[in-house]
Design an enzyme around this catalytic site. Structure first.
Site, mmCIF file in Angstrom:
data_model
loop_
_atom_site.group_PDB
_atom_site.id
_atom_site.type_symbol
_atom_site.label_atom_id
_atom_site.label_comp_id
_atom_site.label_asym_id
_atom_site.label_seq_id
_atom_site.Cartn_x
_atom_site.Cartn_y
_atom_site.Cartn_z
ATOM 1 C CG HIS A 198 -1.781 1.078 1.596
ATOM 2 N ND1 HIS A 198 -2.958 1.379 1.091
ATOM 3 C CD2 HIS A 198 -1.524 2.540 1.879
ATOM 4 C CE1 HIS A 198 -3.551 2.511 1.195
ATOM 5 N NE2 HIS A 198 -2.479 3.364 1.789
ATOM 6 C CD GLU A 199 1.754 3.609 3.548
ATOM 7 O OE1 GLU A 199 2.047 4.544 3.023
ATOM 8 O OE2 GLU A 199 0.924 3.608 4.418
ATOM 9 C CG HIS A 255 0.315 6.077 -0.518
ATOM 10 N ND1 HIS A 255 -0.854 6.685 -1.132
ATOM 11 C CD2 HIS A 255 -0.111 5.652 0.344
ATOM 12 C CE1 HIS A 255 -1.960 6.480 -0.638
ATOM 13 N NE2 HIS A 255 -1.424 5.854 0.567
ATOM 14 C CE1 TYR A 268 -3.753 9.960 -0.004
ATOM 15 C CE2 TYR A 268 -3.631 11.386 2.075
ATOM 16 C CZ TYR A 268 -3.809 10.276 1.622
ATOM 17 O OH TYR A 268 -3.907 9.247 2.625
ATOM 18 C CD GLU A 281 -5.065 6.194 1.487
ATOM 19 O OE1 GLU A 281 -5.230 4.962 2.149
ATOM 20 O OE2 GLU A 281 -3.970 6.961 1.703
ATOM 21 C CG ASP A 284 -8.986 11.224 5.754
ATOM 22 O OD1 ASP A 284 -7.467 11.330 5.765
ATOM 23 O OD2 ASP A 284 -9.256 10.136 5.532
ATOM 24 C CG HIS A 318 -7.754 7.123 4.873
ATOM 25 N ND1 HIS A 318 -7.174 8.317 5.015
ATOM 26 C CD2 HIS A 318 -6.559 6.148 4.860
ATOM 27 C CE1 HIS A 318 -5.840 8.263 5.100
ATOM 28 N NE2 HIS A 318 -5.466 6.609 4.789
#
Length: 453
Positions: free
Chosen positions: A163-164, A167, A178, A187, A260, A265
């Site tokens: 996941h990271e 990004h 974002y 995301e 957020d 998210h």
């Protein structure tokens, strides 16, 4: 998916870029994590291919660093590509996870590291004390060890690593901003490739997979199958501490919020569900089937920084070839009609410009890999609360106007965002722009009364 056991099915209960979303922060009164966060985001259906070895065939080099429970980055280098295990679980999990993640992009999509130019990858583990998050900061991947109550090591789940890294891939390709719908897509793309990697390592087809994200980061006793469920958004957990999973799975339920970065998210559940439906319809493995379509859309020039759901859907349909109808139908099932263009960045929120200390100070933290939300307020005149005196002193030094000037851009992938309200002034600041005094101020407010500094 727990690293080191690629052939074993992962349990459905008790699983684990910030990776923790804002709405969960409201439910948890973390101590050290709160303070450390402040210190700074095509084929027909058939059997899946056999799981590949965990060693990457990618050429990119990587180095795992140990922050030693501090917030100093990158920390001490402890393991590089080609070196053996160290015996430190977090270090070795990060090494295995980054190797597998790089192999996914290299072997399936022909991408050489996150920038497609062989850039070395830097990772940091043991970040902070009781830090319950993971994030990509534009330079490296960072992982905490968890709070010890709800979350364990964020390196324990291979999908968190993927996941990271995804990004970073998104940043160096489409550059999805974002914020709002483009941020929710950012995301979702990370969850898509996280799911592709987990299924690849387990040798699962889209029909066999559980489609859970962050399933191995939860500690025993937490009523959570995972952090997100791509097949059924809104059903991943129901726990007294976490609350009920609030992710929508249809555009009709899109959440308009200023928190957020516009609910990135939360609303990622909508394109997540579209991908899961497309993966089943396209068939083959998720990585080589629908995953290849999503990758082509992300990197093919049709998706830009402010692309919205409909624009991204159109790009996937254009990249789908003979599967265009199936992909279009998947998006229609979540209420998104593919069309080119359009943007919906979400609310930026009001930003204050300086304030004198008032009687009440409120701090709210959102964002992070798991999207947990935390909020607390402080009576600045309370004689029986030792935090009040320090907060008053910090407010005299904090330059809110300067903080507002540093807060013009959305926070980084999976980083936290702080809202500070005092004396009628509201300032929203991403964690990397807090500065020392404001970082300490939000730590003081979010720390429960009576807890040690």
């Amino acid at each position: 998916m727990t690293l080191g056991t690629p052939s074993a099915p992962r349990p459905l209960a008790g699983r684990r870029c910030g990776f923790v979303p804002p709405y969960l922060l409201r439910r948890l009164g973390w101590e050290q994590t709160l303070s450390l966060d402040a210190g700074f985001r095509a084929a027909r259906p058939g059997p899946a291919s056999a799981p590949p070895p965990l060693a990457a065939r990618a050429t990119a080099a990587w180095t795992v660093h140990d922050a030693g429970a501090t917030t100093t980055l990158p920390g001490r280098p402890v393991r590089r590509a080609g070196e053996g295990a160290t015996g430190d679980p977090a270090v070795d999990e990060a090494a295995t996870g980054i190797a597998a993640s790089l192999a996914l992009f290299a072997d399936v999509y022909g991408r050489d590291s996150y920038d497609d130019a062989g850039a070395p990858v830097s990772l940091t583990v043991h970040y902070g004390r009781d830090y319950a998050n993971a994030f990509w900061d534009g330079t490296q991947l960072v992982f905490g060890d968890g709070d010890g109550e709800v979350f364990g090591r964020f390196t324990a789940a291979v999908d968190v690593l993927a996941h990271e890294l995804a990004h970073a891939v998104t940043e160096r390709s489409a550059g999805l901003v974002y914020q709002g719908q483009s941020g929710a897509l950012n995301e979702s793309v990370s969850d898509v490739f996280a799911a592709c990697l987990a299924q690849r390592l387990l040798g699962q087809s889209p029909q066999e997979a559980d489609w859970l994200i962050g399933a191995d980061i939860f500690l025993p006793g937490v009523a959570a199958r995972g952090l997100r469920d791509m097949r059924a958004p809104g059903t991943a957990y129901d726990d007294p501490r976490l609350g009920t999973d609030p992710q929508p799975g249809h555009l009709d339920d899109y959440v308009e919020t200023s928190e957020d970065n516009g609910g990135v998210h939360l609303n990622s559940g909508i394109p997540n569900r579209a991908f899961q439906l497309a993966a089943v319809a396209v068939g083959g493995s998720s990585a080589e089937g629908a995953g290849a379509i999503w990758y082509a859309a992300l990197t093919g020039g049709r998706v830009g920084p402010r692309t919205d759901f409909a624009g991204f859907a159109a790009a996937t349909v254009a990249a789908a070839g003979v599967h265009a109808d199936a992909v279009g139908a998947a998006w229609e099932q979540v209420g998104v009609t593919p069309r080119a263009g359009g943007s919906r960045a979400g609310e930026d929120g009001a930003v204050g410009r300086g304030a004198d200390p008032g009687r009440r100070l409120t701090v709210r933290r959102t964002g992070g890999f798991a999207g947990l939300r935390a909020e607390a307020d402080l009576d600045l005149d309370a004689d029986d609360d030792p935090r009040a005196a320090e907060a008053r002193s910090l407010l005299e030094r904090v330059d809110l106007a300067a903080a507002a000037a540093r807060a013009e851009e959305p926070g980084g992938a999976d980083r936290f965002v702080y809202d500070v309200d005092v004396a009628g002034t509201h300032v929203r600041v991403p964690e990397q722009a807090l500065g020392a005094d404001l970082a300490r101020l939000v730590e003081v407010v979010l720390r429960p009364p009576g807890d040690p500094a």
